[in-house]
Write an enzyme that holds these catalytic residues in place. Structure first.
Site, PDB file in Angstrom:
ATOM      1  N   VAL A 178       0.835  -1.205   0.000  1.00 16.21           N
ATOM      2  CA  VAL A 178       0.000   0.000   0.000  1.00 16.21           C
ATOM      3  C   VAL A 178       0.873   1.261   0.000  1.00 16.21           C
ATOM      4  O   VAL A 178       0.634   2.199  -0.762  1.00 16.21           O
ATOM      5  CB  VAL A 178      -0.969   0.006   1.205  1.00 16.21           C
ATOM      6  CG1 VAL A 178      -1.787   1.295   1.220  1.00 16.21           C
ATOM      7  CG2 VAL A 178      -1.891  -1.205   1.140  1.00 16.21           C
TER       8      VAL A 178
ATOM      9  N   LYS B  99      -6.924  -1.414   9.787  1.00 14.18           N
ATOM     10  CA  LYS B  99      -8.223  -1.837  10.333  1.00 14.18           C
ATOM     11  C   LYS B  99      -8.076  -2.564  11.665  1.00 14.18           C
ATOM     12  O   LYS B  99      -8.897  -2.399  12.554  1.00 14.18           O
ATOM     13  CB  LYS B  99      -8.976  -2.717   9.349  1.00 14.18           C
ATOM     14  CG  LYS B  99      -8.246  -3.980   8.987  1.00 14.18           C
ATOM     15  CD  LYS B  99      -8.987  -4.807   7.979  1.00 14.18           C
ATOM     16  CE  LYS B  99      -8.088  -5.966   7.538  1.00 14.18           C
ATOM     17  NZ  LYS B  99      -6.813  -5.568   6.930  1.00 14.18           N
TER      18      LYS B  99
ATOM     19  N   GLU C 274     -10.238   5.995   5.402  1.00 13.58           N
ATOM     20  CA  GLU C 274     -11.060   5.441   4.317  1.00 13.58           C
ATOM     21  C   GLU C 274     -10.518   4.089   3.836  1.00 13.58           C
ATOM     22  O   GLU C 274     -11.290   3.192   3.472  1.00 13.58           O
ATOM     23  CB  GLU C 274     -11.079   6.452   3.151  1.00 13.58           C
ATOM     24  CG  GLU C 274     -11.946   6.112   1.969  1.00 13.58           C
ATOM     25  CD  GLU C 274     -13.427   6.038   2.298  1.00 13.58           C
ATOM     26  OE1 GLU C 274     -14.058   7.090   2.432  1.00 13.58           O
ATOM     27  OE2 GLU C 274     -13.953   4.920   2.420  1.00 13.58           O
TER      28      GLU C 274
ATOM     29  N   VAL D 160     -11.340   0.121   5.413  1.00 11.74           N
ATOM     30  CA  VAL D 160     -12.493  -0.722   5.106  1.00 11.74           C
ATOM     31  C   VAL D 160     -12.729  -0.773   3.605  1.00 11.74           C
ATOM     32  O   VAL D 160     -12.837   0.267   2.960  1.00 11.74           O
ATOM     33  CB  VAL D 160     -13.774  -0.184   5.790  1.00 11.74           C
ATOM     34  CG1 VAL D 160     -14.973  -1.052   5.422  1.00 11.74           C
ATOM     35  CG2 VAL D 160     -13.601  -0.144   7.296  1.00 11.74           C
TER      36      VAL D 160
ATOM     37  N   ILE E 224     -12.940   1.292  -2.206  1.00  9.37           N
ATOM     38  CA  ILE E 224     -14.342   1.715  -2.268  1.00  9.37           C
ATOM     39  C   ILE E 224     -14.594   2.858  -1.297  1.00  9.37           C
ATOM     40  O   ILE E 224     -14.329   2.723  -0.111  1.00  9.37           O
ATOM     41  CB  ILE E 224     -15.292   0.554  -1.898  1.00  9.37           C
ATOM     42  CG1 ILE E 224     -14.993  -0.665  -2.766  1.00  9.37           C
ATOM     43  CG2 ILE E 224     -16.743   0.983  -2.032  1.00  9.37           C
ATOM     44  CD1 ILE E 224     -15.804  -1.894  -2.364  1.00  9.37           C
TER      45      ILE E 224
ATOM     46  N   GLY F  13      -1.970 -15.699  -4.779  1.00  9.56           N
ATOM     47  CA  GLY F  13      -1.570 -14.636  -3.856  1.00  9.56           C
ATOM     48  C   GLY F  13      -2.742 -13.911  -3.225  1.00  9.56           C
ATOM     49  O   GLY F  13      -2.563 -12.912  -2.534  1.00  9.56           O
TER      50      GLY F  13
ATOM     51  N   LYS G 251     -13.576  -5.020   9.900  1.00  7.11           N
ATOM     52  CA  LYS G 251     -14.154  -4.005   9.024  1.00  7.11           C
ATOM     53  C   LYS G 251     -15.597  -3.692   9.396  1.00  7.11           C
ATOM     54  O   LYS G 251     -16.017  -2.537   9.383  1.00  7.11           O
ATOM     55  CB  LYS G 251     -14.052  -4.466   7.570  1.00  7.11           C
ATOM     56  CG  LYS G 251     -12.601  -4.529   7.077  1.00  7.11           C
ATOM     57  CD  LYS G 251     -12.491  -5.281   5.768  1.00  7.11           C
ATOM     58  CE  LYS G 251     -11.035  -5.364   5.290  1.00  7.11           C
ATOM     59  NZ  LYS G 251     -10.886  -6.351   4.200  1.00  7.11           N
TER      60      LYS G 251
ATOM     61  N   GLY H  32      -5.511  -4.527  -2.709  1.00  3.22           N
ATOM     62  CA  GLY H  32      -4.573  -4.315  -3.807  1.00  3.22           C
ATOM     63  C   GLY H  32      -3.835  -3.006  -3.646  1.00  3.22           C
ATOM     64  O   GLY H  32      -4.309  -2.076  -2.988  1.00  3.22           O
TER      65      GLY H  32
END
Lengths: 430, 430
Positions: free
Chosen positions: A17, A107, A131, A134, A138, A189, A207, A304
């Site tokens: 990330v 999270k 944001e 979770v 989205i 993966g 979440k 991702g």
């Protein structure tokens, strides 16, 4: 409003990330001036080993010394993407106390220590945005907190774990067994070597705890969430579900009922007509019901590198804007209520049960009478597969408090005509 | 941060949406203190006839005198839900100039005069929020502007008109003709007596213009949008679409391509596997593709009293928060680019054509050669229904610039073997 300055951020962690965030900050360089009114740059990156070479990352930014970031007053935003409870918790608390704003994708931390962190942010009038914690890319936290702020939200239901959704999709559309589907998920993966957190519903539980807290304005932590995973779901159950015009999904479910909050993660039979039913593979979706807006749904990539970085960047840009406008902390913790969380025993659900029984006359009458005596009404009964000495009975109950079901199960346990109950799965609906 | 005050708002109009906002403000009275830190009240309501009795509305709030609201400095938020261009435009401009913040649900006005209004808001450093102008209750403006701000958005595609979606759903699932489905929509109050704005795609065109402007950071007005309605869609086309594993939807489509912005409203064949395909009846959904987030979708009620009021309230609470934090105007107009809008002739699409032709040998070869000579490749050809002297040929083209298709059509026009081309419908995909 303060223009023409540079807003400096530090990244804690530059794994999947963090690497995505680093890329997006570079890619959007030109846009920031327009979107925020200033430049935005990653000034430092905290890593464990600053000497390790990281392709594509400017090595001069790397440091293994948290104090270097903490004490640097020019750094106004800390982006925590290292994960885990410690030292992330300490770093975030220290950053807030030092007057920095924090964006996090963590999270686990929020679902356990959310209150402590939010309280500190409020105390300091700084932003603590999450944001990305979770459902990855989205947009769901901002919609819940801001766009739907004029609603009493009564239900949040989400497919918020891509690994299990991928596994269930493989089982549904290719008739695979759980073990085979898990193996493929691991090879691709999508699932980790130890898949426990995903397949047992813990990840989804964290979440849904976070979403429930925001939706109902009352703190829900991970320990409040009843979790049940998908390891016992069989291809046969999915086939039965199909006959009932349903699919099986692992859902995080949170409801605000008159007598409290219900918050659970479990596999569930859901009608093929429900918008969540067609959310397949590694996609995520969150379905929200509010008293004014009615039904809404938010769909996209739940994990991702770049999808999650997209969510982080939305927060970074927002907090940068708040810095420019001197209004950090404008949306503080919204848990201003204290609503009890119900025990799973007291939660009403419909249940699908697959029971292997003796193939003797009267067995169905016996079963029905046990259910009846315990206040469990039956909506449907199927007796489809019969072997020599065994029959398979499938029942779907009317909504019933879980303890009544468990009372029935205890009695079945002592009945010789009941061989085995391989599946007990909740069913969506009233 | 300024606490313990009352934030006063005025409603301009108290029809369906205004009535909904009034209800929600009452319903959420207790919540505002926690969410904003102050009370929030509707202090005045502008109506045409202040003497008319309106059940449920406090008649003391009613006024037919705009100046009374404009000159009242205690009113910090103007909620414009009267609709139409004038006097709404003048009122909003005057309100902004007087230092008030504005929340509006007025898509017609924004799609035509958005720049003028946004410029004024920016000049005055005030909020001009309009979540309710697109897709009713569905959070889409804030997600596009904030949550996805770290993306280059390349595509926005929406089912943003509930009336036409209801009509197409009736045609798809009940085999109705357009006229019959329209009649039912009118009887149910979904369609107006004059349904032009809906069925010709003008309403959707205004919404896609607004979304394109935000998504691509470049002003797109309604006059830039190519619109084509659903009046010519027949039950037969829907049947053919079904054979191709597609449904027909009226879509607002906006794409950012290398050579400019494409922005259109038209019916389209879309694969049943696409998330938009299962958005039925009066539901709306907006699908967004960003370079980082990938595919996302936002689903819900696109119209109605409370869903639309829900979106208005989200904005009202947000601007109230900005007032408390002295940071109104923090998210100004984001159209800082000037990207050309492409002519429809230059836009590439796949096309479905249903052609009625002479049932003579060689007709297919003739047609194929006309397409070929004009650079139109054919992906599929069906010749399913044959009468005595007529055949029906259905072709699906490869993606082709629209002018090449039109060149072919001009030639077909002069060919006696081509009797009629009752359907030319775009097809989603590459």
């Amino acid at each position: 409003m303060e223009k023409n300055k540079v807003i400096k951020a530090a990244l804690l962690g530059v794994g999947t990330v963090g690497g995505g965030v680093y890329k997006l900050v570079k890619r959007q360089k030109e846009e920031f001036r327009h979107k925020i009114g200033t430049d935005l740059e990653i000034a430092k990156i905290l890593v464990r080993d600053a000497a390790k070479e990281r392709p594509g990352i400017d090595s001069e930014l790397l440091t293994d010394n948290w104090q270097e970031i903490l004490k640097d007053d020019s750094i106004e935003i800390v982006i925590e993407v290292m994960g885990g409870i410690e030292p992330a918790r300490t770093y975030i608390l220290e950053a807030l106390r030092a007057g920095k704003n924090v964006v996090t994708a963590n999270k686990d931390l929020l679902a356990e220590h959310g209150k402590e962190l939010m309280d500190e942010a409020k105390e300091m009038d700084r932003d603590l945005l999450f944001e990305a914690a979770v459902a990855g890319g989205i947009p769901i936290i901002r919609p819940l907190k801001q766009c739907l702020a004029g609603n009493y939200i009564t239900e949040v239901m989400g497919i918020v774990n891509g690994t299990t959704n991928f596994i269930l999709s493989k089982m549904t559309y290719e008739g695979m067994d759980f073990e085979d589907a898990l193996k493929i998920a691991q090879d691709l993966g999508y699932a980790e070597a130890d898949p426990t957190a995903d397949v047992e519903g813990y990840d989804a539980g964290r979440k849904i705890a976070i979403m429930a807290s925001i939706a109902f304005n009352s703190r829900v932590t991970f320990s409040d969430v009843y979790t049940e995973g998908i390891t016992k779901i069989s291809a046969l159950d999915i086939e039965y579900a199909d006959n009932l015009d349903c699919v099986i999904k692992l859902l995080g479910v949170a409801r605000h009922k008159e007598d409290g909050i219900e918050v659970l993660v479990h596999p569930m039979l859901i009608s093929k007509k429900h918008p969540l039913a067609s959310v397949d593979d590694s996609f995520n979706a969150v379905y929200v019901h509010g008293d004014a807006v009615g039904d809404t749904m938010f769909y996209g990539r739940g994990a991702g590198e770049l999808p999650t970085a997209s969510a982080v960047m939305g927060d970074v840009i927002d907090t940068a804007r708040n810095i420019v406008y001197h209004c950090t902390g404008r949306i503080a913790c919204s848990c201003y209520k204290d609503i009890p969380v119900k025990k799973v025993d007291d939660i009403k659900s419909k249940f699908f049960l697959r029971m292997v029984v003796s193939n003797t006359p009267g067995v169905l009458a016996n079963i029905a009478s046990v259910f009846g005596n315990n206040g469990v009404g039956l909506e449907r009964v199927l007796q489809q597969k019969v072997e020599k000495e065994k029959a398979e009975i499938v029942v779907v109950t009317y909504p019933v408090e879980e303890r009544h079901l468990r009372d029935s199960l205890r009695i079945f346990d002592g009945m010789s005509i009941i061989k085995n109950i391989p599946a007990i799965i909740r069913v969506y609906g009233e």
